[in-house]
Scaffold this motif. Structure first.
Motif, PDB file in Angstrom:
ATOM      1  N   GLU A  78       0.822  -1.209   0.000  1.00 26.73           N
ATOM      2  CA  GLU A  78       0.000   0.000   0.000  1.00 26.73           C
ATOM      3  C   GLU A  78       0.859   1.264   0.000  1.00 26.73           C
ATOM      4  N   LEU A  79       1.909   1.295   0.800  1.00 24.24           N
ATOM      5  CA  LEU A  79       2.793   2.466   0.811  1.00 24.24           C
ATOM      6  C   LEU A  79       3.497   2.635  -0.533  1.00 24.24           C
ATOM      7  N   THR A  80       3.872   1.531  -1.149  1.00 23.58           N
ATOM      8  CA  THR A  80       4.489   1.585  -2.477  1.00 23.58           C
ATOM      9  C   THR A  80       3.509   2.148  -3.497  1.00 23.58           C
ATOM     10  N   ALA A  81       2.281   1.654  -3.471  1.00 22.23           N
ATOM     11  CA  ALA A  81       1.254   2.150  -4.398  1.00 22.23           C
ATOM     12  C   ALA A  81       1.050   3.652  -4.207  1.00 22.23           C
ATOM     13  N   ALA A  82       0.950   4.097  -2.962  1.00 24.11           N
ATOM     14  CA  ALA A  82       0.746   5.524  -2.685  1.00 24.11           C
ATOM     15  C   ALA A  82       1.903   6.355  -3.223  1.00 24.11           C
ATOM     16  N   ALA A  83       3.125   5.910  -2.980  1.00 17.71           N
ATOM     17  CA  ALA A  83       4.296   6.658  -3.460  1.00 17.71           C
ATOM     18  C   ALA A  83       4.316   6.717  -4.986  1.00 17.71           C
ATOM     19  N   LEU A  84       3.995   5.614  -5.626  1.00 15.41           N
ATOM     20  CA  LEU A  84       3.999   5.590  -7.093  1.00 15.41           C
ATOM     21  C   LEU A  84       2.907   6.487  -7.669  1.00 15.41           C
ATOM     22  N   ILE A  85       1.735   6.471  -7.081  1.00 13.65           N
ATOM     23  CA  ILE A  85       0.654   7.342  -7.559  1.00 13.65           C
ATOM     24  C   ILE A  85       1.081   8.809  -7.435  1.00 13.65           C
ATOM     25  N   ALA A  86       1.800   9.128  -6.369  1.00 16.88           N
ATOM     26  CA  ALA A  86       2.192  10.513  -6.100  1.00 16.88           C
ATOM     27  C   ALA A  86       3.189  11.066  -7.110  1.00 16.88           C
ATOM     28  N   VAL A  87       3.963  10.211  -7.774  1.00 20.26           N
ATOM     29  CA  VAL A  87       5.034  10.709  -8.664  1.00 20.26           C
ATOM     30  C   VAL A  87       4.565  10.993 -10.078  1.00 20.26           C
ATOM     31  N   LYS A  88       3.283  11.044 -10.322  1.00 23.14           N
ATOM     32  CA  LYS A  88       2.746  11.232 -11.665  1.00 23.14           C
ATOM     33  C   LYS A  88       3.311  12.445 -12.403  1.00 23.14           C
ATOM     34  N   PRO A  89       3.516  13.609 -11.756  1.00 17.52           N
ATOM     35  CA  PRO A  89       4.053  14.748 -12.520  1.00 17.52           C
ATOM     36  C   PRO A  89       5.441  14.496 -13.105  1.00 17.52           C
ATOM     37  N   TRP A  90       6.192  13.609 -12.486  1.00 22.70           N
ATOM     38  CA  TRP A  90       7.564  13.353 -12.939  1.00 22.70           C
ATOM     39  C   TRP A  90       7.694  12.036 -13.708  1.00 22.70           C
ATOM     40  N   TRP A  91       7.011  11.017 -13.247  1.00 27.36           N
ATOM     41  CA  TRP A  91       7.100   9.687 -13.851  1.00 27.36           C
ATOM     42  C   TRP A  91       5.705   9.077 -14.018  1.00 27.36           C
ATOM     43  N   PRO A  92       4.986   9.515 -15.049  1.00 25.77           N
ATOM     44  CA  PRO A  92       3.604   9.033 -15.204  1.00 25.77           C
ATOM     45  C   PRO A  92       3.497   7.516 -15.409  1.00 25.77           C
ATOM     46  N   THR A  93       4.480   6.897 -16.022  1.00 31.72           N
ATOM     47  CA  THR A  93       4.406   5.452 -16.223  1.00 31.72           C
ATOM     48  C   THR A  93       4.489   4.722 -14.880  1.00 31.72           C
ATOM     49  N   LEU A  94       5.376   5.175 -14.009  1.00 36.55           N
ATOM     50  CA  LEU A  94       5.441   4.579 -12.666  1.00 36.55           C
ATOM     51  C   LEU A  94       4.153   4.831 -11.902  1.00 36.55           C
ATOM     52  N   SER A  95       3.588   6.020 -12.080  1.00 32.66           N
ATOM     53  CA  SER A  95       2.336   6.348 -11.423  1.00 32.66           C
ATOM     54  C   SER A  95       1.210   5.437 -11.898  1.00 32.66           C
ATOM     55  N   ALA A  96       1.215   5.119 -13.182  1.00 30.93           N
ATOM     56  CA  ALA A  96       0.203   4.191 -13.707  1.00 30.93           C
ATOM     57  C   ALA A  96       0.334   2.835 -13.016  1.00 30.93           C
ATOM     58  N   ALA A  97       1.570   2.403 -12.782  1.00 33.74           N
ATOM     59  CA  ALA A  97       1.771   1.131 -12.075  1.00 33.74           C
ATOM     60  C   ALA A  97       1.203   1.213 -10.658  1.00 33.74           C
ATOM     61  N   GLY A  98       1.420   2.328  -9.977  1.00 33.34           N
ATOM     62  CA  GLY A  98       0.861   2.502  -8.636  1.00 33.34           C
ATOM     63  C   GLY A  98      -0.657   2.488  -8.638  1.00 33.34           C
ATOM     64  N   SER A  99      -1.242   3.132  -9.633  1.00 32.65           N
ATOM     65  CA  SER A  99      -2.704   3.128  -9.746  1.00 32.65           C
ATOM     66  C   SER A  99      -3.233   1.729 -10.030  1.00 32.65           C
ATOM     67  N   ALA A 100      -2.524   0.977 -10.860  1.00 33.60           N
ATOM     68  CA  ALA A 100      -2.940  -0.404 -11.147  1.00 33.60           C
ATOM     69  C   ALA A 100      -2.877  -1.247  -9.873  1.00 33.60           C
ATOM     70  N   ILE A 101      -1.847  -1.043  -9.068  1.00 34.97           N
ATOM     71  CA  ILE A 101      -1.762  -1.751  -7.784  1.00 34.97           C
ATOM     72  C   ILE A 101      -2.945  -1.361  -6.905  1.00 34.97           C
ATOM     73  N   ALA A 102      -3.265  -0.071  -6.863  1.00 39.51           N
ATOM     74  CA  ALA A 102      -4.395   0.398  -6.055  1.00 39.51           C
ATOM     75  C   ALA A 102      -5.707  -0.218  -6.527  1.00 39.51           C
ATOM     76  N   VAL A 103      -5.887  -0.298  -7.832  1.00 37.16           N
ATOM     77  CA  VAL A 103      -7.100  -0.936  -8.359  1.00 37.16           C
ATOM     78  C   VAL A 103      -7.184  -2.367  -7.835  1.00 37.16           C
ATOM     79  N   GLY A 104      -6.089  -3.091  -7.911  1.00 36.17           N
ATOM     80  CA  GLY A 104      -6.067  -4.467  -7.397  1.00 36.17           C
ATOM     81  C   GLY A 104      -6.374  -4.531  -5.912  1.00 36.17           C
TER      82      GLY A 104
END
Length: 160
Positions: A78-104
């Motif tokens: 969960e903390l990993t997903a949150a951190a990845l979602i947060a980095v969208k302005p800099w790394w949108p692809t990583l953020s997409a991975a975080g959002s996919a984890i959150a969906v799961g």
């Protein structure tokens, strides 16, 4: 009602849209991070144990991990997903991975609505009256929607 519509016409909708997007994304980050951090406490580990143990999809985890260890591992996810979602302005692809984890995560949590005894309040006639456990779980419908939106937004940004 006409007064509300008149006032909204004066709003600059692109600014409102951007504000809503920031609040949705970083509100989701706060919620997931907070819940993830709580997974390192005995209180939260004990709180999710009945949900996990009744799940035909997750009960096996307690054959492999202790209640506290499984909760902590879930907290890391969960903390990993949150951190990845947060980095969208800099790394949108990583953020997409975080959002996919959150969906799961939210799909998994919503599955507890169907696998946990006592989700519907028997004393009030059962479905559609939710018990406190059901009320705890149902919020994830909205969180799932926000996670799907952040996923689409991050994918859209990564294509530019």
């Amino acid at each position: 009602m006409a007064t509300i519509i008149d006032h909204t016409r004066r709003l600059h909708l692109p600014q409102l849209d951007r504000a809503g997007a920031v609040l949705a994304r970083y509100g989701l980050v706060v919620v997931i991070a907070w819940i993830g951090a709580l997974k390192f406490t005995a209180y939260e580990a004990a709180g999710i144990a009945p949900l996990v143990s009744e799940s035909p999809f997750m009960s096996w985890a307690y054959d492999v991990f202790s209640v506290n260890t499984f909760s902590a591992l879930l907290g890391v996810v969960e903390l990993t997903a949150a951190a990845l979602i947060a980095v969208k302005p800099w790394w949108p692809t990583l953020s997409a991975a975080g959002s996919a984890i959150a969906v799961g995560l939210f799909v998994a949590t919503l599955s507890f609505l169907f696998t946990t005894p006592g989700v519907f309040e028997a004393s009030a006639g059962g479905f559609p009256i939710l018990s406190s456990t059901g009320q705890f779980l149902i919020k994830d419908v909205a969180l799932l929607g926000v996670a799907v939106w952040t996923l689409a937004d991050a994918i859209r940004s990564s294509r530019h």
